[in-house]
Design an enzyme around this catalytic site. Sequence first.
Site, PDB file in Angstrom:
ATOM      1  N   ARG A 196       0.781  -1.330   0.095  1.00  0.00           N
ATOM      2  CA  ARG A 196      -0.025  -0.177  -0.010  1.00  0.00           C
ATOM      3  C   ARG A 196       0.893   1.329  -0.067  1.00  0.00           C
ATOM      4  O   ARG A 196       0.474   2.504   0.766  1.00  0.00           O
ATOM      5  CB  ARG A 196      -0.962  -0.132   1.237  1.00  0.00           C
ATOM      6  CG  ARG A 196      -2.110  -1.022   1.017  1.00  0.00           C
ATOM      7  CD  ARG A 196      -2.951  -0.994   2.130  1.00  0.00           C
ATOM      8  NE  ARG A 196      -2.180  -1.374   3.841  1.00  0.00           N
ATOM      9  CZ  ARG A 196      -2.728  -1.267   4.668  1.00  0.00           C
ATOM     10  NH1 ARG A 196      -3.891  -0.238   4.995  1.00  0.00           N
ATOM     11  NH2 ARG A 196      -2.083  -1.487   5.723  1.00  0.00           N
ATOM     12  N   ASP A 239     -25.442  -3.639  10.633  1.00  0.00           N
ATOM     13  CA  ASP A 239     -25.043  -2.595   9.307  1.00  0.00           C
ATOM     14  C   ASP A 239     -25.016  -3.665   8.123  1.00  0.00           C
ATOM     15  O   ASP A 239     -24.648  -4.770   8.309  1.00  0.00           O
ATOM     16  CB  ASP A 239     -23.591  -2.436   9.616  1.00  0.00           C
ATOM     17  CG  ASP A 239     -23.187  -1.219  10.733  1.00  0.00           C
ATOM     18  OD1 ASP A 239     -24.344  -0.307  10.809  1.00  0.00           O
ATOM     19  OD2 ASP A 239     -22.111  -1.254  11.428  1.00  0.00           O
ATOM     20  N   HIS A 267     -16.742  11.241   4.641  1.00  0.00           N
ATOM     21  CA  HIS A 267     -15.834  10.929   3.581  1.00  0.00           C
ATOM     22  C   HIS A 267     -14.774  12.246   3.488  1.00  0.00           C
ATOM     23  O   HIS A 267     -13.826  11.873   3.066  1.00  0.00           O
ATOM     24  CB  HIS A 267     -16.053  10.495   2.550  1.00  0.00           C
ATOM     25  CG  HIS A 267     -17.364   9.389   2.621  1.00  0.00           C
ATOM     26  ND1 HIS A 267     -18.514   9.319   2.839  1.00  0.00           N
ATOM     27  CD2 HIS A 267     -16.859   7.729   2.666  1.00  0.00           C
ATOM     28  CE1 HIS A 267     -18.892   8.174   2.997  1.00  0.00           C
ATOM     29  NE2 HIS A 267     -17.982   7.156   2.727  1.00  0.00           N
TER      30      HIS A 267
HETATM   31  N1  GLN Z   1     -20.853   0.879  12.009  1.00  0.00           N
HETATM   32  C1  GLN Z   1     -19.762   0.923  11.259  1.00  0.00           C
HETATM   33  C2  GLN Z   1     -18.967   2.208  11.459  1.00  0.00           C
HETATM   34  O1  GLN Z   1     -19.405   2.981  12.304  1.00  0.00           O
HETATM   35  C3  GLN Z   1     -20.541   1.221   9.823  1.00  0.00           C
HETATM   36  C4  GLN Z   1     -19.456   1.374   8.780  1.00  0.00           C
HETATM   37  C5  GLN Z   1     -20.052   1.348   7.350  1.00  0.00           C
HETATM   38  O2  GLN Z   1     -21.168   1.387   7.289  1.00  0.00           O
HETATM   39  N2  GLN Z   1     -19.367   1.464   6.375  1.00  0.00           N
HETATM   40  O3  GLN Z   1     -17.603   2.110  11.190  1.00  0.00           O
END
Ligand code: GLN
Length: 751
Positions: free
Chosen positions: A15, A595, A691
């Site tokens: 990476r 999730d 992000h």
């Molecule tokens: N619970 C996870 C977090 O908060 C959800 C991350 C995701 O949806 N990619 O990191």
Amino acid sequence: MKTSVIGFPRIGRNRELKFASEKFFKGEISEQELLLTAKEMQKFAIETQKNAGIDYISSNDFSFYDNVLDTAFLFNIVPQRYTDLGLSRLQTYFAAARGYQGDNGNVKALPMKKWFNTNYHYIVPEFEDNTKIELSSEKPVSEYLAAKALGADTKVDLIGPFTFLKLTKFTGSKKAEDIAEALTAEYGKLFAELAKVGASKVQIDEPYLVRDLDASDIALFKKIYGILLSEKCGLKILLQTYFGDIRDIYDEVIALDVEAIGLDFVEGRKTLSLLKEKGFPKDKILVAGVVNGKNIWKNDYSKSADILSEIVSVVSSDKIVVGTSCSLLHVPYTLKSETKLPDEYIKHFAFAEEKLIELSDLSDLKEDILAENKALFEKRVDSVDEKVRARVNAIKDEDYTRLPAFDEREAIQKEQLGLPLFPTTTIGSFPQTADVRKNRSDFRKGEITKDQSVKFNQKKIEDCIRLQEEIGLDVLVHGEFERNDMVEYFGEHLSGYVFTEKAWVLSYGTRCVKPPIVWGDVSRKESITVEWSKFAKSVTNKPVKGMLTGPVTILNWSFPREDISIEESVKQIALAIRDEVLDLEANGINIIQIDEAALREKLPLRKSDWYSDYLDFAIPAFRLVHSGVKPQTQIHTHMCYSEFTDIIPAIDSMDADVITFEASRSDLQILDALKENHFKTEVGPGVYDIHSPRVPSVDELVGQLTKIRAKTEDKKLWVNPDCGLKTRGEEETVKSLKNLVEAAKIIRGKV
Ligand code: GLN
Ligand code: ZN
């Protein structure tokens, strides 16, 4: 037969590109130093493929962030708000990719979307009416020349104009049709430049052709290629498709004046039958994608040989090139980096570099190699668990239904939880600061004891809870400090999984994920999150939300098995997570988030296959996970995107009590659609974009919430960021969350 690779990973075996980019973003290294790392990555890719004897190697498959964004910059399709910043070209590019906040201004990043059915995300280009399309980058030329200097006469890889236009967002009155001609003309100019420096081949990627296409799409495609192929400047064109078959446009594609066509025989269910029914032009080369560019299992040579021999019945063998099904970007670099997995496992896998060997094996398949390969598929150790099989067989229809029905539960939970209107919460993770990562890696390396590591995390949890209390959030989380990754962590506690050390795959920008591998039948070995959630709950009086990853996401972000169906695997994982849900509930956790960040990801690219091939088992699998809880227990789910307008009924029938999703980067049309569909589930349409490091102001958040409120019932609305905070810094996180809580309070005052 010759061999061809669509594209190669670019992040570096270790990476390197990620680490260099991060240093660059922090101002620790110069643009020049970053460029040097980039050059090294390109050099490695070219040399590796060259040494493996690959005949057709791509250049210009490299990117600092994303190839779609590169294509936009290549043709000057850059929204004015980024060029107005007056930054260097590379900095402007990063501003569009990541957002910018600094002396020159303050702009959000362009939105990101999943690249077809992968876990790679591309940046959505934006076309404004006043955009002047103009060839304005040397990237393809210079990357071609760099490869040439290494002795490789590459095919220059370009995202095709049709796919590019289909993925672009038009913000003004102009549409794809209006600019198709102008854009194609600039591709023509690029061809001329490439020809001038001695390039002889280009690979034009048109993955959009594997989607459902209507008459207007086909007309657009024909218009574009009519122009494009009249400007070839003597270059040989490979029209490359991947991620499926091109059933809607096969006739048009094979009629094109191109030298070669690339088809996907792995995911393209109908590719072979199209070829047999409709034939293939004698004068063209067929690049047959038989080596899976998305999964890590060794190629089954007998199967591939069968496919190739069927192809030979249509296309003469000197016109067949053995290829990858898609770019190898979607698999890790090499098994050579894996030092811990026993050979019993390793011998069943092939990563990017090993896939190069497979290509050359297949191009001239020897008996002994075939026999050796066959033996591999006869038996795998530890892959079957009869208990798991029996439990799956015993699932009954009622196990898929949660009782009582939603409305009744909603009332019970409102009463029980006593949350304010517009409850505030987060998606689960808090910043994974250096100390958090160090704790995990020290433990992994055996430098600290389990007890020390647990103590560290408990302290972190306690601090995180205090912080959330101080910020004034309503539903707290423990912060996920124990997790390296939301899927790998679960995999580690499930039997049937194996793990890699360095099997990183690009997810977006230079961020990677390291998907675990589903090796055998899956079950829960031990409780997974219970101790952490219990601890968090013990240090606060506020409600704490348990945090799990759902079965569909676990599977979608793992490398799946190929010896049993996805449906079967999902059921096994659902039962394992169900055990964890019930365990959390038994331990007093009465809000549990499951999730399903990746639910949409494996939605078939063709609408006609959505339910039959996927949703009909994926949605019930989610219900299987939570159908056993009491009415008082509130089930949340989370999705990292808002594009589910087209599957709203399916999402609602997951039957969660609350869903949080991304809404900050995109417009709020999803909310209208939810209303029209009488969406019952409570919603938390993320109010800011995690992000990007940018801190949203209170005003901005109030504005966003006001817009959301106009479209949602107050009693169903939650306030939260649009995803987990783990990739963010502490300072920006605290500021953003304080603003979020403040905004919720202001909105409450307006009711
Ligand atoms: N619970 C996870 C977090 O908060 C959800 C991350 C995701 O949806 N990619 O990191
Ligand atoms: Zn998310």
